[in-house]
Design a protein around this motif. Sequence first.
Motif, PDB file in Angstrom:
ATOM      1  N   ASP A 115      -5.599  98.967  35.084  1.00 34.46           N
ATOM      2  CA  ASP A 115      -5.350  99.337  36.475  1.00 34.46           C
ATOM      3  C   ASP A 115      -4.063 100.148  36.607  1.00 34.46           C
ATOM      4  O   ASP A 115      -3.984 101.067  37.423  1.00 34.46           O
ATOM      5  N   ASN A 116      -3.072  99.809  35.796  1.00 35.34           N
ATOM      6  CA  ASN A 116      -1.823 100.559  35.817  1.00 35.34           C
ATOM      7  C   ASN A 116      -2.024 101.968  35.266  1.00 35.34           C
ATOM      8  O   ASN A 116      -1.453 102.940  35.771  1.00 35.34           O
ATOM      9  N   PHE A 117      -2.861 102.064  34.223  1.00 34.47           N
ATOM     10  CA  PHE A 117      -3.138 103.376  33.634  1.00 34.47           C
ATOM     11  C   PHE A 117      -3.962 104.225  34.593  1.00 34.47           C
ATOM     12  O   PHE A 117      -3.777 105.444  34.695  1.00 34.47           O
ATOM     13  N   LYS A 118      -4.880 103.605  35.325  1.00 35.99           N
ATOM     14  CA  LYS A 118      -5.631 104.317  36.353  1.00 35.99           C
ATOM     15  C   LYS A 118      -4.694 104.851  37.419  1.00 35.99           C
ATOM     16  O   LYS A 118      -4.858 105.975  37.915  1.00 35.99           O
ATOM     17  N   LYS A 119      -3.703 104.044  37.763  1.00 34.02           N
ATOM     18  CA  LYS A 119      -2.719 104.460  38.755  1.00 34.02           C
ATOM     19  C   LYS A 119      -1.911 105.655  38.244  1.00 34.02           C
ATOM     20  O   LYS A 119      -1.615 106.598  38.996  1.00 34.02           O
ATOM     21  N   TYR A 120      -1.586 105.643  36.954  1.00 31.29           N
ATOM     22  CA  TYR A 120      -0.865 106.765  36.333  1.00 31.29           C
ATOM     23  C   TYR A 120      -1.682 108.052  36.442  1.00 31.29           C
ATOM     24  O   TYR A 120      -1.161 109.115  36.805  1.00 31.29           O
ATOM     25  N   ASN A 153     -15.746 102.358  34.308  1.00 32.17           N
ATOM     26  CA  ASN A 153     -15.070 101.448  35.228  1.00 32.17           C
ATOM     27  C   ASN A 153     -14.379 102.221  36.350  1.00 32.17           C
ATOM     28  O   ASN A 153     -14.315 101.757  37.492  1.00 32.17           O
ATOM     29  N   TYR A 154     -13.868 103.412  36.035  1.00 33.85           N
ATOM     30  CA  TYR A 154     -13.239 104.256  37.053  1.00 33.85           C
ATOM     31  C   TYR A 154     -14.246 104.621  38.142  1.00 33.85           C
ATOM     32  O   TYR A 154     -13.928 104.681  39.333  1.00 33.85           O
ATOM     33  N   LEU A 155     -15.489 104.874  37.728  1.00 33.06           N
ATOM     34  CA  LEU A 155     -16.519 105.246  38.704  1.00 33.06           C
ATOM     35  C   LEU A 155     -16.777 104.126  39.705  1.00 33.06           C
ATOM     36  O   LEU A 155     -16.842 104.371  40.917  1.00 33.06           O
ATOM     37  N   VAL A 156     -16.889 102.886  39.230  1.00 27.31           N
ATOM     38  CA  VAL A 156     -17.252 101.797  40.137  1.00 27.31           C
ATOM     39  C   VAL A 156     -16.063 101.249  40.920  1.00 27.31           C
ATOM     40  O   VAL A 156     -16.256 100.509  41.891  1.00 27.31           O
ATOM     41  N   THR A 157     -14.857 101.623  40.520  1.00 26.93           N
ATOM     42  CA  THR A 157     -13.682 101.110  41.243  1.00 26.93           C
ATOM     43  C   THR A 157     -13.050 102.151  42.162  1.00 26.93           C
ATOM     44  O   THR A 157     -12.537 101.809  43.223  1.00 26.93           O
ATOM     45  N   GLU A 158     -13.096 103.423  41.765  1.00 25.78           N
ATOM     46  CA  GLU A 158     -12.548 104.497  42.609  1.00 25.78           C
ATOM     47  C   GLU A 158     -13.455 105.722  42.523  1.00 25.78           C
ATOM     48  O   GLU A 158     -13.075 106.752  41.976  1.00 25.78           O
TER      49      GLU A 158
END
Length: 382
Positions: A115-120, A153-158
Amino acid sequence: MKTITQLIFLFSVALVSAQIKSTNTPITLSLGEEIKMHSTVLKEERSLLIHTPRDYDTTDKKYSVIYVLDGNNHFSHTVNAVNTLTEFGRMPASIVVAIPNNRGTRGRDLANQRDNFKKYIKEEVIPFVTKNYRTNKTKTLFGHSLAGAFTLNYLVTEPQLFDNYIAASPVVQIFNSELHNKFSTFFKTLPNIDKSVYFTLTEANAESTIVYNAMNKFVDLFKKEAPKSLRWKYNFIENHVHMTTPYITIYNGLNQVFSDFQAPTFHSYQDYAKKGSLEGLKQYFARRAKKYNVSSVITDETLRMLADVLYRDQKEKLAEELLILNTKNHPNSIGALNSLARLYRRLDKIDTAKETYKKIIELAEKQKSPNSAYFKRQLERL
């Protein structure tokens, strides 16, 4: 014991070899540039590998962006794939942004603290690229293995962040197959999701039985529950191993997710009429232009290939009209004029063919084309 003939041959080879002088010059290929930046989110120094299209510095166009995880491993072959597919009209010219791993951080970034890396990526990488490069709205994310699961996972979360998702051998069984449950909920929550997804896997003996079985279950979920608006495709890759699937996946994946960029093809006059004829073709290229920030003019190759189909189906007049339109749309295309001249020859309109070849020769000489002599011979034959 060597014969006289053998000795003479050996002496000749040695003499020739002695006369050949060779020098070793290293070949250097420039793929792009490395940008170093400090990440406030990750609290460490990071880098990006960025490739821009060949015409980037000579135009003011805006480009789609391909974001590549595990950038250390996949930057160069992604650049090659993008350049090749662009050259042959399979995808729009695009910027490639590879996100390399820092030493020892891959598991942290893609799994333990994802989640932190997605935020980055969301708050630092994409804004940096958008601010410093000419980009349009179309964004694609590519990942392999653990990064493939991260991509899905990126697709289903954002789902709002990227348009296309490409995953090579994603480990969908990670975290007790949470992706399966997330996608099941996702499909029910967003029944009109307008995205493209492409994912792959190879054989069980290369990926492991656990991964193979989890993927089959995952694919079954897509078949049963994925909404029609989701453009998805799963490709089973035979006779490969886990570490070779990303090379095939990036080519096929980009070709798949950009299918709405590719010029339509027609098998017959009936097929052309069914798809709306010329008006339908104009509408297709208008939608393409709006989405990818490219010209709305129907491409030269599209009209030439269509004209051949129409001529074959004995729609000569319609083929002629399209090729005349093509020369007006592409006045600097020797190929457009040549196709029209060839059609006139087929229709025995010799005088008109002659006049067209004269225009071709004039244009070819103006462009210093190496084919000028060939076109002059065609005119002489007429």
